[in-house]
Design an enzyme around this catalytic site. Structure first.
Site, PDB file in Angstrom:
ATOM      1  N   ASP A  27      47.291 132.003  10.063  1.00 51.30           N
ATOM      2  CA  ASP A  27      48.004 131.367  11.163  1.00 51.30           C
ATOM      3  C   ASP A  27      48.421 132.404  12.201  1.00 51.30           C
ATOM      4  O   ASP A  27      48.293 132.199  13.413  1.00 51.30           O
ATOM      5  CB  ASP A  27      49.229 130.642  10.596  1.00 51.30           C
ATOM      6  N   GLU A  80      46.635 131.414   4.142  1.00 53.13           N
ATOM      7  CA  GLU A  80      46.900 130.490   5.242  1.00 53.13           C
ATOM      8  C   GLU A  80      48.049 131.006   6.101  1.00 53.13           C
ATOM      9  O   GLU A  80      48.003 130.946   7.335  1.00 53.13           O
ATOM     10  CB  GLU A  80      47.217 129.105   4.681  1.00 53.13           C
ATOM     11  N   ASP A  96      44.735 123.984   7.096  1.00 51.25           N
ATOM     12  CA  ASP A  96      45.213 125.122   6.300  1.00 51.25           C
ATOM     13  C   ASP A  96      44.051 125.994   5.828  1.00 51.25           C
ATOM     14  O   ASP A  96      44.139 127.224   5.829  1.00 51.25           O
ATOM     15  CB  ASP A  96      45.999 124.627   5.078  1.00 51.25           C
ATOM     16  N   GLU A 100      42.515 128.330   8.429  1.00 51.52           N
ATOM     17  CA  GLU A 100      43.402 129.481   8.644  1.00 51.52           C
ATOM     18  C   GLU A 100      43.281 130.477   7.495  1.00 51.52           C
ATOM     19  O   GLU A 100      43.308 131.698   7.711  1.00 51.52           O
ATOM     20  CB  GLU A 100      44.844 129.006   8.798  1.00 51.52           C
TER      21      GLU A 100
END
Length: 228
Positions: free
Chosen positions: A49, A45, A118, A121
């Site tokens: 991102d 995650e 989350d 990502e």
């Protein structure tokens, strides 16, 4: 490693087939079911991102070559915020393939905005590590689709929107309090509380203080019924 029929169907919704299926499995594994032999998706995650941010920043620059930074920033924030990520996750039924612990499932984890945001990502990072940046970029642009072209110039980031909401009601600007920091130095996880002076607050975690603050602000806006 062979994927289940359910995960193969999810690959089809993603539009990407993994050479290393274990990366997808890890991306879909929440911390509530981790064991010494089964790692969760937090590190992915963190990476996803950043990959998402680079793809969106590049796409916005290419889409509008005359836009100033002040115009690009709110568009970018609108496209990468947790709410938008969760919307994408819902569109591809990501919640149905999340690996969650019993307590998280009972509390509606498959529908939670933070978990879904989350997880998408983490999936982005899994594709990046499996097929490279080009594969991740193509998937992101396909999933976000028209949102990139149609993003509103007036889109505000959650912290700005929350501050404006508070000021319009005679309240002081919200405070952001770091509750904890966990994880290794190279991949920290910050937990931040966004607090209004009337006592209302919400918490969120992220791979940077800025991300955690934005997500906490968005969660608090959601709770007070505001649509940014």
């Amino acid at each position: 490693m062979r994927l289940s029929a359910e995960l193969e169907s999810f690959e089809a919704r993603l539009g990407y087939r993994f050479e290393r299926p274990e990366l997808l499995v890890r991306a879909l594994t929440h911390g509530s079911v981790t064991t010494p032999a089964r790692k969760d998706n937090q590190r992915l995650e963190f990476l996803g991102d950043r990959v998402l941010g680079l793809v969106m920043a590049t796409a916005l620059l290419e889409q509008d070559r005359e836009a100033a930074e002040g115009q690009l920033a709110p568009r970018f924030n609108a496209l990468v915020r947790k709410e938008t990520c969760a919307e994408i996750a819902r569109e591809i039924d990501l919640g149905m393939v999340l690996k969650l612990g019993r307590s998280e499932m009972l509390s509606g984890g498959r529908r939670k905005q933070a978990l879904l945001g989350d997880a998408i990502e983490a999936v982005i990072a899994a594709v990046y590590r499996d097929g490279g940046f080009g594969a991740a970029r193509d998937m992101i642009l396909r999933l976000w689709g028209a949102r990139i072209a149609e993003v509103d110039d007036d889109a505000r980031d959650p912290k700005t929107a929350l501050q404006e909401w508070a000021q319009a009601r005679g309240l002081n600007p919200p405070a952001y309090v770091e509750l904890s920091r966990s994880g290794p130095d190279h991949a920290p996880v910050f937990t931040i509380a966004a607090r209004l002076e009337d006592g209302r607050e919400a918490q969120a975690s992220g791979g940077s203080k800025r991300r955690a603050e934005q997500d906490a602000a968005q969660e608090l806006l959601t709770r007070i019924g505001q649509d940014i």
